[in-house]
Scaffold this active site. Structure first.
Site, PDB file in Angstrom:
ATOM      1  N   HIS A   1       0.761  -1.128   0.029  1.00  0.00           N
ATOM      2  CA  HIS A   1      -0.340   0.375   0.226  1.00  0.00           C
ATOM      3  C   HIS A   1       0.857   1.140   0.162  1.00  0.00           C
ATOM      4  O   HIS A   1       0.310   1.984   0.289  1.00  0.00           O
ATOM      5  CB  HIS A   1      -0.893   0.521   1.182  1.00  0.00           C
ATOM      6  CG  HIS A   1      -2.042  -0.995   0.343  1.00  0.00           C
ATOM      7  ND1 HIS A   1      -3.142  -0.477   0.412  1.00  0.00           N
ATOM      8  CD2 HIS A   1      -1.800  -2.554   0.957  1.00  0.00           C
ATOM      9  CE1 HIS A   1      -3.786  -1.883  -0.175  1.00  0.00           C
ATOM     10  NE2 HIS A   1      -3.390  -2.496   0.819  1.00  0.00           N
TER      11      HIS A   1
ATOM     12  N   ASP B   1       1.481  -4.198 -10.002  1.00  0.00           N
ATOM     13  CA  ASP B   1       0.837  -5.072  -9.959  1.00  0.00           C
ATOM     14  C   ASP B   1       1.835  -5.557 -11.574  1.00  0.00           C
ATOM     15  O   ASP B   1       2.177  -6.387 -12.267  1.00  0.00           O
ATOM     16  CB  ASP B   1      -0.351  -5.872 -10.112  1.00  0.00           C
ATOM     17  CG  ASP B   1       0.186  -5.475  -8.417  1.00  0.00           C
ATOM     18  OD1 ASP B   1       0.460  -5.406  -7.910  1.00  0.00           O
ATOM     19  OD2 ASP B   1      -1.857  -5.511  -8.070  1.00  0.00           O
TER      20      ASP B   1
END
Ligand code: GLA
Length: 361
Positions: free
Chosen positions: A16, A152
């Site tokens: 995060h 990602d």
């Protein structure tokens, strides 16, 4: 017939932090998504999947103005729209998707699908790697509606064998980090995915913005130091304060992890992973009971340097660093204890850093 592959990823540390312009350290893994391309005689995109029944056909001229369908094809349609937006013509084709990375596991099945479908839809039209990763991120943000960071897609595109990727999410550049000998990267799937996931993700992004608004002149939480935070703490409401504390300390942990990896200090790397987990559990509040149980159990087993949740959270996987000679006992011990508690058999994967997206046939 051509075939393209894009890997999933496991994030070792730096969770995060990507949408706060911070640091992350993922590896691409062997599991991922394969797409077979064959020509179509009609002016359509024809989609099938080994995992989902049925087939879907979309006229090429309709794709740029479509709304999302809510199904798995959205990732591909989102990518097709972004390719079209670059002025690249979509070709009639049939795509058959076969994914080995489990969906909803926090191992980036979405990024693997986006990146492999981008390669398939581009089918030979070369884009620079960074542009490819960004195109796929835009597909997820603009069409699927998930305000994700770049980690990602970047990891899926840039993966390298035997190396982790230290990505600076501000400059969007990376350095390769060799993983010291003496530990295996073991991923364990809780086999749960709590619905909360995507709404909570959005909320965390929001809470980070709120925290940042207390630091005029700073562009991202990446720019806020621990000293800044301490000086301002009394003016920030409790929740955004805790979120900011996670992000700031997590960025420091990534730096420390990098140094520890350079010295081959597996104990320190493991300790930082556990600290990361505790911070995600208590300050960022994106863990869940099953993830906490899995980490706590892992830490009671022999040969474990460290363990943490990986990915967005609310279910999915943990990642642990385990001494090679202890791996088998670790797998048995963790499976047995998790099964006793939740009556679920966790899938366990031994992961090695793998190559990024490519044409395979
Ligand atoms: C998801 C997002 C990433 C990142 C992680 C949390 O995987 O897609 O961009 O924010 O969560 O680290």
């Amino acid at each position: 017939m051509r075939r393209y592959h894009a890997p999933g990823r496991v994030n070792l540390i730096g969770e995060h932090t990507d949408y706060n312009a911070g640091f992350v350290m993922p590896i691409a893994i062997a599991m991922g998504c394969d797409i077979r391309v064959s020509p179509s005689t009609r002016s359509v995109l024809h989609l099938t999947s080994a995992q989902f029944p049925g087939e879907m056909t979309f006229p090429l001229d309709v794709i740029p103005t479509m709304r999302r369908t809510g199904a798995w094809v959205d990732y591909i349609l989102g990518v097709a729209r972004e390719i079209h937006a670059l002025g690249i013509e979509l070709k009639p084709m049939k795509l058959h998707v076969d994914a080995s990375v489990p969906t909803g596991s926090g191992l980036s099945s979405s990024a693997a699908l986006e990146v492999s479908s981008a390669l398939a839809l581009l089918d030979g039209h070369e884009l620079p790697k960074l542009e490819l990763a960004r195109l796929c991120q835009r597909a997820e943000r603009n069409f699927v509606g998930m305000p994700c960071g770049i980690m990602d897609q970047y990891a899926s595109v840039h993966g390298e064998e035997h190396k982790a990727i230290l990505l600076d999410c501000r400059s969007i550049t990376h350095q390769l980090v060799p993983i010291p000998d003496g530990a295996e990267i073991i991923v364990a799937n809780t086999m749960v995915k709590h619905e909360l996931g995507s709404s909570a993700y959005r909320q965390r992004v929001q809470e980070c913005h709120e925290a940042l608004s207390h630091f005029p002149g700073k562009e991202a939480l990446r720019d806020v130091t621990l000293g800044d935070l301490e000086r301002t703490a009394s003016q920030i409401p409790e929740i955004p304060l805790a979120r900011a504390r996670h992000v700031i300390l997590e960025d420091l942990r990534v730096q420390n992890f990098l140094e520890a990896a350079g010295r081959g200090d597996l104990h320190q790397m493991g300790k930082l992973m556990v600290e990361s987990h505790r911070s995600l559990q208590h300050d960022y509040e994106v863990s869940c009971e099953e993830l906490d149980f899995m980490v706590d159990t892992a830490l009671t087993l022999d040969g474990v340097y460290g363990s943490r949740m990986t990915g967005g959270g609310f279910g999915g996987c943990t990642v642990s660093l385990v001494a090679p000679e202890a791996v088998e006992r670790f797998e048995h011990g963790l499976s047995a204890r998790y099964h006793d508690r939740y009556n679920l058999a966790p899938a366990i994967y031994r992961c090695t850093p793998s190559a990024g997206a490519r044409r395979v046939a």
